[in-house]
Design a protein around this motif. Sequence first.
Motif, short mmCIF file in Angstrom:
data_model
loop_
_atom_site.label_atom_id
_atom_site.label_comp_id
_atom_site.label_asym_id
_atom_site.label_seq_id
_atom_site.Cartn_x
_atom_site.Cartn_y
_atom_site.Cartn_z
N VAL A 1 28.57 -4.60 0.78
CA VAL A 1 28.49 -3.33 1.50
C VAL A 1 29.57 -3.22 2.57
O VAL A 1 29.60 -2.24 3.31
CB VAL A 1 27.10 -3.14 2.13
CG1 VAL A 1 26.03 -3.09 1.06
CG2 VAL A 1 26.79 -4.21 3.17
N LEU A 2 30.45 -4.20 2.66
CA LEU A 2 31.53 -4.18 3.64
C LEU A 2 32.81 -3.70 2.98
O LEU A 2 33.07 -3.99 1.80
CB LEU A 2 31.76 -5.57 4.22
CG LEU A 2 30.61 -6.25 4.96
CD1 LEU A 2 31.06 -7.60 5.51
CD2 LEU A 2 30.07 -5.37 6.07
N PRO A 3 33.66 -2.99 3.71
CA PRO A 3 34.99 -2.68 3.17
C PRO A 3 35.76 -3.97 2.95
O PRO A 3 35.47 -5.00 3.55
CB PRO A 3 35.62 -1.80 4.26
CG PRO A 3 34.85 -2.09 5.49
CD PRO A 3 33.46 -2.45 5.06
N ALA A 4 36.78 -3.89 2.09
CA ALA A 4 37.48 -5.11 1.66
C ALA A 4 38.08 -5.88 2.83
O ALA A 4 38.07 -7.12 2.82
CB ALA A 4 38.56 -4.75 0.65
N ASP A 5 38.59 -5.19 3.85
CA ASP A 5 39.22 -5.92 4.94
C ASP A 5 38.21 -6.77 5.69
O ASP A 5 38.49 -7.92 6.06
CB ASP A 5 39.95 -4.96 5.89
CG ASP A 5 38.98 -4.07 6.67
OD1 ASP A 5 38.12 -3.44 6.03
OD2 ASP A 5 39.09 -4.00 7.91
N LEU A 6 37.00 -6.24 5.89
CA LEU A 6 35.97 -7.02 6.58
C LEU A 6 35.43 -8.12 5.69
O LEU A 6 35.14 -9.22 6.17
CB LEU A 6 34.83 -6.11 7.04
CG LEU A 6 35.05 -5.32 8.32
CD1 LEU A 6 33.78 -4.57 8.70
CD2 LEU A 6 35.50 -6.22 9.47
N ALA A 7 35.26 -7.85 4.42
CA ALA A 7 34.76 -8.88 3.51
C ALA A 7 35.73 -10.05 3.45
O ALA A 7 35.33 -11.23 3.47
CB ALA A 7 34.53 -8.29 2.12
#
Length: 762
Positions: A544-550
């Motif tokens: 559920v996180l955007p790719a940069d945060l993941a």
Amino acid sequence: MDRRQFLAGGTAAAAIAPAAATLPLRPIGAAAALPVTDRFTVDGTAWQVREDWSTRDGLLALVRGDAAVLLPKRTEAMHATVQPPYLGLELKAIAMADADLLADALLAGGGDPDPARVRDAAPPSGSRFEADKLSARLGWTSFVGTRQAGDTMPVFPNGRTRGYRPEHVFPALEGDKGVVTRFEGLLGGWLPAVHKAIPIAEGGWYDLLVFADVDADDPLLVQTWHRTVRVEGGRPVEVHYGHSYAPFPPRRQNPDAAAFYRALLRLATVWQGELADLAPAALPDPALTDMVAHAFAKEIVVRPGGTYPKYGVVDRDYVGPEYDGFQDTFTSSVYANLEWGRFAQAKAVFDQYFDAFVGADGMVDMRGPEVAQFGLTLSLAARYLRYTGDVATIARVKGKLAATAQILAELHDASLALPAGERGHGLLHGWSESDACLHPDPSLWWKPYWNNSAWAVRGWRDIAGVWPAIGTAGEAADWSRRADRLQAHLVRRIRQEVRRDLTPAYLGPLPGAEGTWRQALATGKRSEQGWSHRVYAELLQADVLPADLANLVADCVRGHGGTCIGVTANFAPANDDHRDQLGFISYGHARALLRLDRIEEYLLFLHSHRFHSHSRGSWVAGEVSGITGDLPLFCIPAQLTVPLLVRWLMAIEDDEADRLDLGRGIPRAWFASGEAVTLNRAPTRWGRVDYTTRFDRAGRQATATIGFPARGPREARVRFRLPEGARPVSATVNGRRARLDSDTVVIDARAGGRFEVSVRTS
């Protein structure tokens, strides 16, 4: 979603029955050249035993006419074979470092990790333990059982069980200290039949087979069959057979060879039937497909009756009934069985768990319910419905599912009622780890861990997507609104909590955490940051996180002490002498690496879990496994990790988009081999999918054949991870030129059908 759409796209509930067992006969092939070592009859039909004794991994064949049941052997060294260990690094440095030094070394220089180097990075699990230092635990290293038995039988290093001892016929096998150097495997590649080869100084070996009697009807006791052979000069010079116990003449005599081989034939037949619905797969590394099959066989052995949940075996602290309702045992089973098309087992586990362990209020009959696992349960109920089309099974428990969703809603509402300035405002509070409730003050861990909210988002969203087929549109709309609101708040709060003063950037397991988790645990005091491994693994898995945060979270875990040879670590205070892998909840972490296209790290995770979270050869998976050769405790969720990883590297669905990725994680070495990678009848939310791919180096061409049901995904992304030096230059789909995006061809498969994809290389 309309109910008829499920039944058209999936498998109707009436069709999810296991296949009947039949003799797994194949053409006799090379077995025809093997010597006949024994004969037996079954129902008046003559059978021969042919066996290759020139090597410890020689083929055993049960032959009838020109057909045979082929039972190959494959053993692995259960002792360290490479010196010095740890790739030449010091254990203290590995244990104390924030970075995963062994992973860094294995991934240095880029490219896929070498499985052999990964294997040799640490001593085999269970190879260096001392039984007299295990306290109340027994020093067993494998176990056998049947579907019908209510318990299992441990097998010890020298091949003995709790009822039978091979040292009665070969005194040299007495005790375990003399068998430290040994090889272990499974007969037939994956059958629950333990094979051991214990070297003899003269160049021969003791060869032992142990398996459970599949026809025994004892309610708890596991009857066992044994064959113990002394092999010298490439031939068996002394053979003994046993059944369960030492002989007590004249009443109880050892069985003869014919009785043993009839039992062996029954073993192969019954277990072939048990796994008849497993989606067929073939890989250049056949050990991985064998690990998949064996994991599902082990699950049946572990579960009394094949379905009643047990977390572990043998050891009271893990097999006790107080663990039976553990959410992870349920979710890992349903997930893995669904991904491999074992719908009958998934349904049986689902029905049994919701009937026996889930109350009308959604609470589970287990101490310390885990908040994130409620969300995963909702997500898996939706996946079950999408894969199978079995509306009746989900509709029958829709009240309990709605109550489960409401538990999360109540926690969400409670968090929204907190003052806006509090760190946990808007985030679900609760236990992330079940063990929290065992402590004097479990409120220390009743906190707003990120994974609690992440899985509430994913669970609400997934169940809302299917709920109109069984419930009300109003409920689905409420869950969808909650999911969107909570996701936006979760992402915003995580961005606020990132510490960019550390390298790599650091995110604690919950807002407002003081120091890093390693610093918190180093105080020796109980800390709210305990069990942070679960937080990170489940946060990543929820997607559920955007790719940069993941990517930031994945970097944080690996760079701040959170992995061990690439696998999620068991978070504990830094120490001088050990660093442990977490085998049983880490698959979500691996899934995120694949989704984020961190393929080399994903493959390291797979290889490392295979070689270090499992015992070698007999493949007993540990809940937590060290890298010093200690003896871990088995748990079935750890065993079901490799099946998920192997499935996903071939075929994985996007959680949000109408997309299926094929071949996303296939190792480059598999393409280099020229052998096919095949996964047939793979279940997806669009229906069953067939997929085969290979690379022809001489012809400079990679191909993939894909078969979709009548309705396929809007986007099927077919990836070709070509060998080093091969560069894709053009692509065709069904003979027509197609767009090539780096190494990937994108297909619009909404109309279903068969696709032939070809990529020319330089």
